[in-house]
Design a protein around this motif. Structure first.
Motif, PDB file in Angstrom:
ATOM      1  N   VAL A 340      -0.605 -16.586 -68.290  1.00 18.98           N
ATOM      2  CA  VAL A 340      -1.433 -17.753 -68.737  1.00 18.98           C
ATOM      3  C   VAL A 340      -1.323 -19.126 -67.819  1.00 18.98           C
ATOM      4  CG1 VAL A 340      -1.448 -19.472 -70.454  1.00 18.98           C
ATOM      5  CG2 VAL A 340      -1.199 -17.166 -71.177  1.00 18.98           C
ATOM      6  N   VAL A 341       0.010 -19.141 -67.132  1.00 20.87           N
ATOM      7  CA  VAL A 341      -0.045 -20.538 -66.361  1.00 20.87           C
ATOM      8  C   VAL A 341      -0.710 -20.156 -65.214  1.00 20.87           C
ATOM      9  CG1 VAL A 341       1.468 -21.740 -64.960  1.00 20.87           C
ATOM     10  CG2 VAL A 341       2.230 -20.984 -67.246  1.00 20.87           C
ATOM     11  N   ALA A 342      -0.645 -18.907 -64.460  1.00 20.01           N
ATOM     12  CA  ALA A 342      -1.493 -18.718 -63.198  1.00 20.01           C
ATOM     13  C   ALA A 342      -2.976 -19.038 -63.553  1.00 20.01           C
ATOM     14  CB  ALA A 342      -1.045 -17.504 -62.590  1.00 20.01           C
ATOM     15  N   GLU A 343      -3.272 -18.454 -64.787  1.00 17.38           N
ATOM     16  CA  GLU A 343      -4.810 -18.417 -65.132  1.00 17.38           C
ATOM     17  C   GLU A 343      -5.397 -19.620 -65.197  1.00 17.38           C
ATOM     18  OE1 GLU A 343      -5.169 -15.776 -68.388  1.00 17.38           O
ATOM     19  OE2 GLU A 343      -4.367 -14.254 -67.359  1.00 17.38           O
ATOM     20  N   ASP A 344      -4.517 -20.737 -65.829  1.00 13.31           N
ATOM     21  CA  ASP A 344      -4.864 -22.122 -66.231  1.00 13.31           C
ATOM     22  C   ASP A 344      -4.788 -22.915 -64.797  1.00 13.31           C
ATOM     23  OD1 ASP A 344      -5.218 -24.213 -68.048  1.00 13.31           O
ATOM     24  OD2 ASP A 344      -3.442 -24.976 -66.889  1.00 13.31           O
ATOM     25  N   LEU A 345      -4.022 -22.639 -63.916  1.00 11.18           N
ATOM     26  CA  LEU A 345      -3.811 -23.330 -62.765  1.00 11.18           C
ATOM     27  C   LEU A 345      -5.094 -23.011 -61.896  1.00 11.18           C
ATOM     28  CD1 LEU A 345      -0.253 -23.114 -61.545  1.00 11.18           C
ATOM     29  CD2 LEU A 345      -1.651 -24.960 -62.305  1.00 11.18           C
ATOM     30  N   PHE A 346      -5.627 -21.574 -61.812  1.00  8.38           N
ATOM     31  CA  PHE A 346      -6.764 -21.178 -61.395  1.00  8.38           C
ATOM     32  C   PHE A 346      -8.056 -21.806 -61.769  1.00  8.38           C
ATOM     33  CE2 PHE A 346     -10.366 -17.822 -61.232  1.00  8.38           C
ATOM     34  CZ  PHE A 346     -10.703 -18.042 -60.035  1.00  8.38           C
ATOM     35  N   ALA A 347      -7.971 -21.872 -63.008  1.00 10.58           N
ATOM     36  CA  ALA A 347      -9.409 -22.432 -63.869  1.00 10.58           C
ATOM     37  C   ALA A 347      -9.688 -24.054 -63.448  1.00 10.58           C
ATOM     38  CB  ALA A 347      -9.398 -22.276 -65.127  1.00 10.58           C
ATOM     39  N   HIS A 348      -8.620 -24.700 -62.974  1.00 13.79           N
ATOM     40  CA  HIS A 348      -8.647 -26.113 -63.141  1.00 13.79           C
ATOM     41  C   HIS A 348      -8.199 -26.601 -61.634  1.00 13.79           C
ATOM     42  CE1 HIS A 348      -8.021 -25.468 -67.454  1.00 13.79           C
ATOM     43  NE2 HIS A 348      -9.094 -26.456 -67.700  1.00 13.79           N
ATOM     44  N   GLY A 349      -7.543 -25.678 -60.729  1.00 15.44           N
ATOM     45  CA  GLY A 349      -7.065 -26.053 -59.558  1.00 15.44           C
ATOM     46  C   GLY A 349      -7.792 -26.061 -58.265  1.00 15.44           C
ATOM     47  N   LEU A 350      -7.873 -27.106 -57.563  1.00 15.91           N
ATOM     48  CA  LEU A 350      -8.548 -27.298 -56.449  1.00 15.91           C
ATOM     49  C   LEU A 350      -7.844 -27.780 -55.267  1.00 15.91           C
ATOM     50  CD1 LEU A 350     -11.745 -27.458 -55.637  1.00 15.91           C
ATOM     51  CD2 LEU A 350     -11.631 -30.073 -55.837  1.00 15.91           C
ATOM     52  N   CYS A 351      -8.143 -27.301 -53.985  1.00 17.05           N
ATOM     53  CA  CYS A 351      -7.425 -27.569 -52.778  1.00 17.05           C
ATOM     54  C   CYS A 351      -8.130 -28.427 -52.069  1.00 17.05           C
ATOM     55  CB  CYS A 351      -7.027 -26.396 -52.013  1.00 17.05           C
ATOM     56  SG  CYS A 351      -5.936 -25.081 -52.938  1.00 17.05           S
ATOM     57  N   LEU A 352      -7.931 -29.518 -51.484  1.00 14.38           N
ATOM     58  CA  LEU A 352      -8.511 -30.662 -50.802  1.00 14.38           C
ATOM     59  C   LEU A 352      -8.225 -30.339 -49.173  1.00 14.38           C
ATOM     60  CD1 LEU A 352      -7.731 -33.766 -52.833  1.00 14.38           C
ATOM     61  CD2 LEU A 352      -9.567 -31.957 -53.243  1.00 14.38           C
ATOM     62  N   PRO A 353      -9.048 -30.988 -48.305  1.00 12.18           N
ATOM     63  CA  PRO A 353      -9.015 -30.961 -47.032  1.00 12.18           C
ATOM     64  C   PRO A 353      -7.469 -31.366 -46.622  1.00 12.18           C
ATOM     65  CG  PRO A 353     -11.102 -31.684 -47.523  1.00 12.18           C
ATOM     66  CD  PRO A 353     -10.373 -31.580 -48.854  1.00 12.18           C
ATOM     67  N   SER A 354      -6.639 -30.656 -45.738  1.00 13.73           N
ATOM     68  CA  SER A 354      -5.383 -31.007 -45.710  1.00 13.73           C
ATOM     69  C   SER A 354      -4.877 -30.995 -44.281  1.00 13.73           C
ATOM     70  CB  SER A 354      -4.530 -30.170 -46.436  1.00 13.73           C
ATOM     71  OG  SER A 354      -4.693 -30.553 -47.907  1.00 13.73           O
TER      72      SER A 354
END
Length: 377
Positions: A340-354
């Motif tokens: 559930v945690v990994a699925e939630d992070l995937f659903a809402h997570g974004l990686c920015l230029p770094s």
């Protein structure tokens, strides 16, 4: 024409060319050579490892690690689910089956309590895994001590996938140096790069010697070509090792630049409603290899994918966080503890230029782009 801002590009300096020129001048172009030996020794000094073998990729290092700890066809291997597929593919190479473990909220890495529960359950049914592959995600160490304790309780070797975490610390030490074997990646998007390459480290000199043997086609010591085992063409070239030596000299600078990126992003965006950055666990120091955040669409006014597409239209590359491996079609038949945690992070997570070579103007463009999305919705 608007300059594209990419997620994480190579950042070369002056030392790399010097070492590469030396390889050309000596005509030492083939795999192995003095730069490979020196790169291995210098890498051990940087991370505090006993022994190292430089190979062609982090994936190759992980494949060798699995073979070295005895993973065979029919075995099961516990593996972090929130990671790139290269973490799990070598398990399949060995004919074994991955079993995935969910993340915690503190670090986004493998949940130590869930791992303990999974091992207790597997022990009760007489089906313990042959190894545990622990990922240190996005430049941050997992909570290694309880994970290592759980593995030691059942005499299961821990392999650390530190491909994304070179330069990070866990209680003052380098992730990748706690388990039986650690692996690192020098892919083009990593914090330092050799174009393509990887490193396997261990305190066990015999394991590393065997890794080098397997990585050079498992050729027996003989004047003719004789092979008693199946090996691989996994050794790093002398030219690429020269690049790695140059990159290693500026590792601390590259970490500082990535952390600067995060600080600028956090200062400008953390007060926007619905934005939360990947936390930094209190047991270590993250490199912020990639600056990652989550977006609550109700509070922010747009979801992760709408933000990604809007940035793309402005020539700004961003990406969702890793899709959990237990959701990948290729692993549809594999078991997962939690999720559930990994699925939630995937659903809402974004990686920015770094990238460590981003300018302040680049970072301002990204910040302005995200801010505009919020205020225009």
């Amino acid at each position: 024409m608007i300059k594209p801002i990419l997620l994480s590009t190579p950042h070369m300096g002056d030392r790399e060319l010097k070492f590469v020129q030396e390889a050309f001048e000596t005509n030492w172009i083939a795999p192995v050579g003095p730069h490979v030996d020196a790169f291995e020794q210098e890498f051990c000094q940087v991370v505090g490892a006993g022994y190292a073998a430089a190979v062609s990729s982090g994936t190759a290092a992980l494949h060798l690690a699995l073979r070295l700890v005895g993973v065979e066809s029919g075995d099961e291997v516990f593996c972090s689910t929130l990671t790139f597929i290269a973490t799990a593919n070598p398990i399949i190479y060995q004919g074994a089956k991955p079993v995935f473990i969910d993340s915690d909220r503190t670090s986004w890495n493998m949940n130590p309590e869930l791992l303990q529960e999974a091992l207790e359950y597997c022990d009760r049914i007489g089906k313990l895994p042959k190894a545990v592959v622990l990922v240190h995600l996005y430049g941050q160490s997992a909570d290694i001590e309880p994970i290592l304790k759980a593995c030691n309780q059942y005499d299961i070797p821990l392999i650390e996938d530190a491909a994304e975490a070179l330069g990070a610390t866990y209680k003052g030490h380098s992730p990748g140096t706690f388990g039986r074997i650690g692996i690192y990646s020098f892919n083009g998007n990593k914090i330092i790069t050799t174009s393509g390459g990887g490193m396997l480290v261990s305190e066990d000199t015999q394991l590393v010697t065997k890794a080098r043997f397997l990585a050079t086609q498992a050729r027996d010591p003989s004047p003719h070509y004789q092979h008693s085992e199946v090996g691989y063409n996994y050794r790093l070239s002398n030219v690429l090792a020269g690049i790695g030596r140059g990159q290693l000299h500026v590792l601390h600078e590259r970490v500082a630049a990535r952390r600067r990126n995060f600080e600028i992003y956090a200062s400008a965006l953390e007060n926007l409603p619905g934005i939360e950055f990947m936390p930094e666990a209190n047991y270590g120091r993250a490199t912020r290899w990639l600056t990652c955040l989550t977006i609550d669409p109700k509070a922010f006014g747009a979801d992760r994918e709408q933000v990604r597409i809007a940035l793309s239209k402005q020539q700004i590359e961003s990406r969702p966080v890793w899709k959990p491996l237990h959701l990948q079609p290729v692993f549809a038949e594999c078991e997962c503890f939690g999720g559930v945690v990994a699925e939630d992070l995937f659903a809402h997570g974004l990686c920015l230029p770094s990238g460590s070579n981003l300018t302040h103007k680049d970072l301002e463009r990204v910040v302005d782009g995200i801010t505009a999305i919020h205020y225009n919705n």
